[in-house]
Design an enzyme around this catalytic site. Sequence first.
Site, PDB file in Angstrom:
ATOM      1  N   ARG A  73       0.835  -1.209   0.000  1.00  0.00           N
ATOM      2  CA  ARG A  73       0.000   0.000   0.000  1.00  0.00           C
ATOM      3  C   ARG A  73       0.868   1.256   0.000  1.00  0.00           C
ATOM      4  O   ARG A  73       0.562   2.241  -0.677  1.00  0.00           O
ATOM      5  CB  ARG A  73      -0.930  -0.004   1.210  1.00  0.00           C
ATOM      6  CG  ARG A  73      -1.886   1.196   1.175  1.00  0.00           C
ATOM      7  CD  ARG A  73      -2.730   1.320   2.416  1.00  0.00           C
ATOM      8  NE  ARG A  73      -3.448   2.591   2.383  1.00  0.00           N
ATOM      9  CZ  ARG A  73      -3.992   3.170   3.445  1.00  0.00           C
ATOM     10  NH1 ARG A  73      -3.911   2.589   4.632  1.00  0.00           N
ATOM     11  NH2 ARG A  73      -4.611   4.329   3.327  1.00  0.00           N
ATOM     12  N   ASP A  85       8.993   8.347  -6.142  1.00  0.00           N
ATOM     13  CA  ASP A  85      10.091   9.223  -5.714  1.00  0.00           C
ATOM     14  C   ASP A  85      10.220   9.314  -4.199  1.00  0.00           C
ATOM     15  O   ASP A  85      10.920  10.186  -3.673  1.00  0.00           O
ATOM     16  CB  ASP A  85       9.901  10.631  -6.285  1.00  0.00           C
ATOM     17  CG  ASP A  85       8.601  11.285  -5.827  1.00  0.00           C
ATOM     18  OD1 ASP A  85       7.821  10.615  -5.115  1.00  0.00           O
ATOM     19  OD2 ASP A  85       8.359  12.455  -6.173  1.00  0.00           O
ATOM     20  N   ASP A 255     -10.565 -15.002   2.876  1.00  0.00           N
ATOM     21  CA  ASP A 255      -9.965 -16.323   2.666  1.00  0.00           C
ATOM     22  C   ASP A 255      -8.500 -16.346   3.079  1.00  0.00           C
ATOM     23  O   ASP A 255      -7.969 -17.377   3.487  1.00  0.00           O
ATOM     24  CB  ASP A 255     -10.082 -16.737   1.201  1.00  0.00           C
ATOM     25  CG  ASP A 255     -11.518 -17.007   0.786  1.00  0.00           C
ATOM     26  OD1 ASP A 255     -12.358 -17.193   1.685  1.00  0.00           O
ATOM     27  OD2 ASP A 255     -11.800 -17.014  -0.420  1.00  0.00           O
TER      28      ASP A 255
END
Length: 335
Positions: A73, A85, A255
């Site tokens: 993330r 960057d 799951d």
Amino acid sequence: MVMKKIFLAVVAIGTLSLFPGTAEAAVMGPSMQKLTWHFYKVYNTCENAENFVRHQVEILYKNDTTIAPKLLRLLYSDCFVTGCDASVLLEGPNSERNAPQNRGLGAFVIIDKIKKVLEQRCPGIVSCADILNLAARDAVHLAGAPSYPVFTGRRDGLTSDKQTVDLPSPSISWDASMAYFKSRGLNVLDMATLLGSHSMGRTHCSYIVDRLYNFNKTGKPSPTMNKTFLSEMANKCPPRTKKGQTDPLVYLNPDSGSNHSFTSSFYTRVLANKSVLEVDQQLLYNEDTKQISEEFSASFEDFRKSFALSMSKMGSINVLTKNEGEIRRDCRRRN
């Protein structure tokens, strides 16, 4: 036709990962060509840089498997804004990390720890942007993803402004999602593949309550959501009716759950109308991404190979190289 394109891409990916000197020109965009395979070894500046990063990630992963989705993330939040960057790492009241879309963003401490080791071994050489890309690759590999090629030689950005953060809502339509990925130079296969990163990690209930109680402002739940799954999620995420109400975390892929493992079950859930986020479920409502989801649900290896290429492409978005930017000594602040 779409399936044929997928298999052609998979062939190219397999070739790239095994023979980086032969296939890269066919699959690399202009930004990726600015980077170098094993940059720090080629230019003899920090020969073991990638080994140092990998070793630290292995140590950290043993104690906390959540670093894989957290680093993924963090990398997405960096690359999709002003480019890869490391601007998301900069601190400050108006920096990117303080944008509303980056609420709950983690893994900053992980990058700091790795950077500290590299500054001891090779002072002022390895960029924070490269560390973030390498660490994300190594962490998701430990979770079950392929160890895809990371071209290096990025430099660190000089600015970070939360006003530039335009990360979209997880409730956007397929068309809006596709337009956003295209604006970053990515295609429909990249979008379908990178959304598969949601095979692990967690999200806040506030990002999905619209699907449960007020889909498209109808005052009703999403009509396509699996009824049993809808009931399960409603139990975990009650309606938000009070100010200051708690905002529980739920697994993006039940799951996988607390194992935080990289699996193709994400696509099986898409096909069964059991996606947690609306943007993920939208993959089922377009013929191209539906076929891709069917292929990845049936073949984990095809998903892994496509993930390798799409992550390499994402990691090359608007990179700074040569004399652009700087090599930060501390990833949280400019030199």
